[in-house]
Design a protein around this motif. Structure first.
Motif, short mmCIF file in Angstrom:
data_model
loop_
_atom_site.label_atom_id
_atom_site.label_comp_id
_atom_site.label_asym_id
_atom_site.label_seq_id
_atom_site.Cartn_x
_atom_site.Cartn_y
_atom_site.Cartn_z
N ASN A 59 0.85 -1.19 0.00
CA ASN A 59 0.00 0.00 0.00
C ASN A 59 0.89 1.24 0.00
O ASN A 59 1.97 1.24 0.61
CB ASN A 59 -0.88 0.03 1.25
CG ASN A 59 -1.87 -1.10 1.30
OD1 ASN A 59 -2.80 -1.15 0.52
ND2 ASN A 59 -1.64 -2.04 2.20
N PHE A 60 0.42 2.30 -0.66
CA PHE A 60 1.13 3.57 -0.69
C PHE A 60 0.22 4.68 -0.18
O PHE A 60 -0.97 4.70 -0.48
CB PHE A 60 1.58 3.90 -2.12
CG PHE A 60 2.67 2.99 -2.63
CD1 PHE A 60 4.00 3.29 -2.40
CD2 PHE A 60 2.36 1.84 -3.32
CE1 PHE A 60 5.00 2.46 -2.85
CE2 PHE A 60 3.35 0.99 -3.79
CZ PHE A 60 4.68 1.31 -3.56
N PHE A 61 0.81 5.61 0.57
CA PHE A 61 0.08 6.75 1.11
C PHE A 61 0.90 8.01 0.82
O PHE A 61 2.11 8.03 1.00
CB PHE A 61 -0.12 6.60 2.62
CG PHE A 61 -0.87 5.36 3.00
CD1 PHE A 61 -2.25 5.36 3.08
CD2 PHE A 61 -0.19 4.18 3.27
CE1 PHE A 61 -2.94 4.19 3.42
CE2 PHE A 61 -0.87 3.01 3.61
CZ PHE A 61 -2.25 3.03 3.68
N ASP A 62 0.21 9.07 0.38
CA ASP A 62 0.87 10.35 0.12
C ASP A 62 1.17 11.05 1.44
O ASP A 62 0.38 10.99 2.39
CB ASP A 62 -0.02 11.27 -0.72
CG ASP A 62 -0.16 10.78 -2.15
OD1 ASP A 62 0.82 10.24 -2.69
OD2 ASP A 62 -1.26 10.93 -2.72
N CYS A 63 2.31 11.72 1.48
CA CYS A 63 2.73 12.46 2.67
C CYS A 63 3.28 13.80 2.24
O CYS A 63 4.21 13.86 1.43
CB CYS A 63 3.80 11.66 3.42
SG CYS A 63 4.53 12.50 4.82
N LYS A 64 2.70 14.88 2.75
CA LYS A 64 3.26 16.21 2.49
C LYS A 64 4.26 16.57 3.58
O LYS A 64 5.27 17.21 3.33
CB LYS A 64 2.15 17.25 2.42
CG LYS A 64 1.30 17.15 1.18
CD LYS A 64 0.30 18.27 1.09
CE LYS A 64 -0.55 18.11 -0.14
NZ LYS A 64 -1.67 19.02 -0.16
N SER A 65 3.94 16.17 4.80
CA SER A 65 4.83 16.37 5.95
C SER A 65 4.29 15.52 7.09
O SER A 65 3.17 15.02 7.02
CB SER A 65 4.88 17.85 6.36
OG SER A 65 3.59 18.29 6.79
N GLY A 66 5.08 15.37 8.13
CA GLY A 66 4.61 14.59 9.25
C GLY A 66 5.71 14.19 10.20
O GLY A 66 6.84 14.69 10.13
N VAL A 67 5.37 13.25 11.08
CA VAL A 67 6.28 12.74 12.10
C VAL A 67 6.05 11.24 12.23
O VAL A 67 4.92 10.78 12.11
CB VAL A 67 6.01 13.42 13.47
CG1 VAL A 67 6.91 12.84 14.54
CG2 VAL A 67 6.18 14.91 13.39
N VAL A 68 7.12 10.50 12.44
CA VAL A 68 7.01 9.06 12.67
C VAL A 68 7.69 8.72 13.99
O VAL A 68 8.73 9.29 14.33
CB VAL A 68 7.63 8.24 11.50
CG1 VAL A 68 9.09 8.55 11.33
CG2 VAL A 68 7.41 6.76 11.71
N GLU A 69 7.07 7.81 14.75
CA GLU A 69 7.67 7.29 15.97
C GLU A 69 7.59 5.78 15.92
O GLU A 69 6.54 5.22 15.59
CB GLU A 69 6.95 7.79 17.21
CG GLU A 69 7.52 7.19 18.49
CD GLU A 69 6.72 7.49 19.73
OE1 GLU A 69 7.34 7.64 20.78
OE2 GLU A 69 5.48 7.57 19.65
N CYS A 70 8.69 5.14 16.24
CA CYS A 70 8.71 3.68 16.31
C CYS A 70 9.34 3.27 17.63
O CYS A 70 10.42 3.75 17.98
CB CYS A 70 9.52 3.11 15.14
SG CYS A 70 9.65 1.31 15.22
#
Length: 81
Positions: A59-70
């Motif tokens: 699956n693909f999702f568009d991202c303009k900006s954001g934050v990821v936490e793992c």
């Protein structure tokens, strides 16, 4: 324990499922998160988020900006799409 992924926008949770891997457009370059990844928090840049589910579906999702936490085999991605 499987790697759990949740992708959240300001309006809704758009994806939540166990996954095999997640590739995100990090501010300093694209990177992939797999099961048992070291804890990380990163700013995201414009690009595509690629998620491969436990069933092998991509699956693909568009991202303009954001934050990821793992951490602890859970990846949470907060994006502006």
């Amino acid at each position: 324990m499987d790697l759990q992924c949740e992708i959240v926008t300001p309006m809704d949770i758009i994806y939540t499922a166990p996954v095999g891997l997640v590739t995100v457009p990090g501010e300093k370059g694209e990177f992939t998160v797999l099961k048992n990844h070291a804890p990380i928090i990163s700013v995201l840049s414009e690009g595509k988020i690629r998620v491969i589910g436990k069933d092998g579906q991509e699956n693909f999702f568009d991202c303009k900006s954001g934050v990821v936490e793992c951490k602890s085999n859970k990846i949470v991605i907060l994006i502006h799409e």
